[in-house]
Design an enzyme around this catalytic site. Structure first.
Site, mmCIF file in Angstrom:
data_model
loop_
_atom_site.group_PDB
_atom_site.id
_atom_site.type_symbol
_atom_site.label_atom_id
_atom_site.label_comp_id
_atom_site.label_asym_id
_atom_site.label_seq_id
_atom_site.Cartn_x
_atom_site.Cartn_y
_atom_site.Cartn_z
ATOM 1 C CD GLU A 1 -10.340 -5.678 -3.633
ATOM 2 O OE1 GLU A 1 -9.790 -5.465 -2.534
ATOM 3 O OE2 GLU A 1 -10.253 -6.761 -4.213
HETATM 4 C C1 LIG Z 1 -3.270 1.353 0.652
HETATM 5 C C2 LIG Z 1 -3.248 0.101 -0.153
HETATM 6 C C3 LIG Z 1 -3.908 -1.029 0.318
HETATM 7 C C4 LIG Z 1 -3.861 -2.213 -0.408
HETATM 8 N N1 LIG Z 1 -4.425 -3.352 0.115
HETATM 9 C C5 LIG Z 1 -4.193 -4.535 -0.496
HETATM 10 C C6 LIG Z 1 -4.588 -5.764 0.129
HETATM 11 O O1 LIG Z 1 -5.174 -5.777 1.208
HETATM 12 N N2 LIG Z 1 -4.271 -6.934 -0.499
HETATM 13 C C7 LIG Z 1 -3.609 -6.976 -1.691
HETATM 14 O O2 LIG Z 1 -3.364 -8.062 -2.193
HETATM 15 N N3 LIG Z 1 -3.229 -5.827 -2.307
HETATM 16 C C8 LIG Z 1 -3.498 -4.621 -1.739
HETATM 17 N N4 LIG Z 1 -3.098 -3.453 -2.328
HETATM 18 C C9 LIG Z 1 -2.443 -3.524 -3.628
HETATM 19 C C10 LIG Z 1 -3.319 -2.992 -4.758
HETATM 20 O O3 LIG Z 1 -4.380 -3.863 -5.001
HETATM 21 C C11 LIG Z 1 -2.415 -2.747 -5.961
HETATM 22 O O4 LIG Z 1 -1.629 -1.603 -5.672
HETATM 23 C C12 LIG Z 1 -3.197 -2.574 -7.252
HETATM 24 O O5 LIG Z 1 -3.812 -3.775 -7.635
HETATM 25 C C13 LIG Z 1 -2.294 -2.096 -8.398
HETATM 26 O O6 LIG Z 1 -1.130 -2.841 -8.498
HETATM 27 P P1 LIG Z 1 0.292 -2.084 -8.570
HETATM 28 O O7 LIG Z 1 0.336 -1.137 -7.445
HETATM 29 O O8 LIG Z 1 1.347 -3.081 -8.688
HETATM 30 O O9 LIG Z 1 0.200 -1.223 -9.883
HETATM 31 P P2 LIG Z 1 0.566 -1.748 -11.401
HETATM 32 O O10 LIG Z 1 -0.052 -3.069 -11.607
HETATM 33 O O11 LIG Z 1 2.027 -1.609 -11.585
HETATM 34 O O12 LIG Z 1 -0.189 -0.664 -12.256
HETATM 35 C C14 LIG Z 1 0.327 0.639 -12.540
HETATM 36 C C15 LIG Z 1 -0.578 1.278 -13.594
HETATM 37 O O13 LIG Z 1 -0.560 0.511 -14.805
HETATM 38 C C16 LIG Z 1 -1.858 0.107 -15.182
HETATM 39 N N5 LIG Z 1 -1.808 -1.262 -15.708
HETATM 40 C C17 LIG Z 1 -1.172 -2.317 -15.165
HETATM 41 N N6 LIG Z 1 -1.356 -3.413 -15.927
HETATM 42 C C18 LIG Z 1 -2.118 -3.050 -16.965
HETATM 43 C C19 LIG Z 1 -2.672 -3.739 -18.097
HETATM 44 N N7 LIG Z 1 -2.487 -5.046 -18.283
HETATM 45 N N8 LIG Z 1 -3.423 -3.030 -18.976
HETATM 46 C C20 LIG Z 1 -3.646 -1.725 -18.785
HETATM 47 N N9 LIG Z 1 -3.159 -1.023 -17.729
HETATM 48 C C21 LIG Z 1 -2.410 -1.679 -16.834
HETATM 49 C C22 LIG Z 1 -2.707 0.198 -13.915
HETATM 50 O O14 LIG Z 1 -4.075 0.451 -14.194
HETATM 51 C C23 LIG Z 1 -2.036 1.355 -13.166
HETATM 52 O O15 LIG Z 1 -2.593 2.569 -13.565
HETATM 53 C C24 LIG Z 1 -3.171 -2.251 -1.641
HETATM 54 C C25 LIG Z 1 -2.543 -1.100 -2.129
HETATM 55 C C26 LIG Z 1 -2.556 0.043 -1.390
HETATM 56 C C27 LIG Z 1 -1.810 1.250 -1.907
#
Ligand SMILES: Cc1cc2nc3c(=O)[nH]c(=O)nc-3n(C[C@H](O)[C@H](O)[C@H](O)COP(=O)(O)OP(=O)(O)OC[C@H]3O[C@@H](n4cnc5c(N)ncnc54)[C@H](O)[C@@H]3O)c2cc1C
Length: 589
Positions: free
Chosen positions: A437
């Site tokens: 989220e």
């Molecule tokens: C169990 C689970 C359930 C989920 N359910 C849903 C769902 O129902 N629907 C859905 O759409 N998604 C869902 N997600 C996805 C979830 O919302 C994402 O994993 C989350 O938004 C982070 O994206 P990412 O994993 O690609 O991490 P990344 O975006 O790759 O981030 C990695 C790290 O980099 C940091 N970061 C990234 N960009 C920036 C920036 N611009 N500035 C500073 N820091 C940054 C982040 O804070 C994080 O610490 C789910 C994930 C999990 C694990």
């Protein structure tokens, strides 16, 4: 150790921190009374404690087996979900026009806490459905509303929220799922989504996916994203289920926690494209998605409160039973709760949990006021307050969920590391909430870059003024039981004020310096606000009879004297720490 919903505590916080008591007096909630609020909380507490909580362990151990495209939920879950939906809990805050009960969001937030204390994996699915209901109610055509809202409100169908793709996580604008106009007003969706919560399951006969996708002629980035309703089964004109849509679950993830919440990879368009219905306008999907996401962000914050409460209850019970070491006054070995260090840990757990609860409920109360106040200006101010507090509610509370669950493991000693006690499951489950989220890092950026500048800084200034007013009232009480509460909180608010001014002064010219301090700033915000709100609760308890003023003063004092004092360190981190972050590149090489 199972869970007993702390209904009296929840009701008190709801009435005082969320302002439900005042809102009832102001006539914001029609004929709702405080007695009815108490009755709803008591019933929800009973269902959460008696029906859902016993399924938490089963869900963790059994998981959600996936075979031939289908997910089977753990034993007992289907029955519990159906009973839960039949009791009307899904539509508590939804409009009566669509079969909901039209009750306050704040009351719903309190119930969400209890569902998630009982089982985070259980509570997660329904609040995504509730987010979908909000988005549809605000942005859907009459046709879409008629077809989907009654069944989503009743919980007969569940909803999902689909943003994430392999290359598009925090950067939603990078998504590639495609939507083609079919020529008959519908669209054909193709592409892949990952990490989709409850993307497939057997709790309901149909699942309504809310999917973000891009039209062929859409502008790049977030301005070219549209939102579509994509049902698992198409719905016939008479409301019965029709053909299976071209949308399927490809696989599910194996995760650290929330094992009973299926996290799915979804594939659209194996057979030419899934039928999708546009929600809102083309290329304006992020607007609609934000309606869903703001709700869901607060609900995830409430998950942090819920898991913290559960971990606290379990640690308290263990600390009363486990005997180790000697303590003055106790013959033989003493229960570990008698030791000052363990008591400090338990008090930290309780104070953090309650502080997070006050912030989340206050956010929900502001959302209600933003919808229901008669006066337009009051609605606008309440909306700004809700916008300001939402990232704090989400990130501060979910960090607390992890911290409290981790402290809970510590109180158990070695037994905390052993799965049988259940303490470890709380920590494993809690760990996802700071990630999904919108990660907590992204929440902190949202707070600093978008929320502090609201109305040229007037929204945050008004909030700081309110915090100061409470501190003045605490000082005026002059009760020795409050110790140094007023002085420490006054210092914390001044630290927050100075850090806010520093950030606002740098946002435009040195955005990197400002954003380097975003996460400690959010913690500073939550610490000052949470401390002041706990003190406000103590004041309310002194005025109201039978609300444990001594206990509340003790918690407020503990928070102020032991936790709010971290504010000065956090202020320094925000203001002085940016340079060392800028120079960290070499150190990370
Ligand atoms: C169990 C689970 C359930 C989920 N359910 C849903 C769902 O129902 N629907 C859905 O759409 N998604 C869902 N997600 C996805 C979830 O919302 C994402 O994993 C989350 O938004 C982070 O994206 P990412 O994993 O690609 O991490 P990344 O975006 O790759 O981030 C990695 C790290 O980099 C940091 N970061 C990234 N960009 C920036 C920036 N611009 N500035 C500073 N820091 C940054 C982040 O804070 C994080 O610490 C789910 C994930 C999990 C694990």
């Amino acid at each position: 150790m199972t869970y007993r919903a702390p209904v009296a505590e929840i009701a008190f916080t709801l009435k005082h921190a969320a302002g439900v008591g005042r809102a009832i007096e102001d006539g914001l909630y029609g004929d709702l009374t405080e007695d009815l609020v108490d009755a709803v909380i008591a019933e929800a507490g009973k269902f959460a404690s008696d029906v859902i909580a016993p399924l938490n362990r089963v869900g963790d151990q059994h998981g959600t087996p996936f075979r031939d495209g289908a997910v089977t939920m753990p034993p007992g879950w289907k029955r519990a979900y159906r009973d839960w939906a039949a009791a009307g809990w899904n539509g508590l805050a939804a409009s009566t026009e669509w079969g909901g009960q039209g009750l306050p969001h704040a009351l719903n937030a309190a119930c969400i806490e209890m569902w998630n204390s009982a089982s985070m994996a259980f509570g997660l699915g329904p609040f995504l459905t509730m987010g979908g209901v909000e988005a549809l109610a605000h942005h859907g055509s009459d046709d879409l509303k008629r077809t989907y809202l009654p069944k989503l409100v009743s919980g007969e169908w569940m909803g999902t929220m689909q943003l994430t793709e392999p290359q598009a996580g925090s950067d939603v604008g990078a998504l590639r799922a495609r939507a083609e106009r079919a020529g008959d007003g519908t669209y054909r969706i193709t592409g892949q989504k990952i990490f989709i919560t409850y993307g497939e399951h057997d709790l309901t006969d149909n699942i309504v996916h809310f999917v973000l996708a891009r039209l062929p002629d859409a502008p790049a980035g977030t301005k070219g994203i549209s939102l579509f309703v994509v049902p698992k089964f198409l719905v016939n004109a008479d409301g019965t289920l029709g053909a299976r849509n071209d949308a399927r679950c490809h696989s599910i993830e194996h995760k650290l926690g929330i094992h009973a919440s299926p996290t799915c990879t979804m594939v659209y368009g194996d057979a030419g494209g899934a039928v999708g219905y546009l929600l809102g306008e083309e290329n304006r999907g992020m607007n609609c998605m934000f309606t869903m996401m703001n709700n869901a962000r607060l609900a995830v914050g409430v998950q942090g409160v819920g898991i913290a409460e559960r971990a606290l209850q379990q640690a308290l019970a263990y600390a009363r039973e486990r005997r180790q070491g000697r303590h003055a006054g106790a013959g033989g070995s003493a229960p570990i709760i008698a030791h000052a260090d363990v008591r400090r840990t338990l008090m930290t757990m309780r104070a953090l949990t309650r502080a997070a609860r006050t912030i989340c409920y206050a956010t929900a109360g502001a959302i209600d006021r933003s919808h229901r106040a008669d006066d337009k200006d009051e609605r606008r101010r309440a909306l700004e307050r809700a916008s300001l507090l939402t990232p704090v509610a989400k990130a501060f509370s979910t960090d607390i969920g992890v911290e409290v669950a981790s402290l809970g493991v510590q109180v158990h000693g070695g037994m905390g590391f052993i799965e049988e006690t259940g303490a470890a499951q709380h920590l494993r489950d809690a760990r996802i909430a700071p990630i999904y989220e919108g990660t907590n890092g992204i929440q902190a950026i949202d707070l600093v870059a978008r929320k502090l500048p609201l109305s040229d800084g007037a929204a945050v200034k008004a909030y700081l003024d309110e915090l100061r007013e409470t501190v003045v009232a605490v000082a005026a009480v002059n009760d020795p039981a409050l110790g140094h509460t007023a002085a420490r909180l006054a210092e914390a608010v001044e630290c927050l004020d100075r850090a806010t001014a520093w950030l606002l002064g740098r946002l435009e010219k040195e955005p990197d310096a400002a954003l380097a301090g975003a996460t400690p700033y959010l913690k500073l915000f939550g610490t000052a606000a949470g401390g002041v709100m706990l003190a406000g609760e103590a004041l309310a308890a002194i005025r109201a009879s039978g609300s444990d003023p001594a206990g509340r003063m003790a918690i407020a004092r503990f928070f102020a004297e032991n936790l709010a004092v971290q504010a000065s360190g956090l202020e320094r981190t925000v203001v002085e720490g940016a340079d060392s972050v800028a120079e960290a590149e070499a150190a990370l090489a």
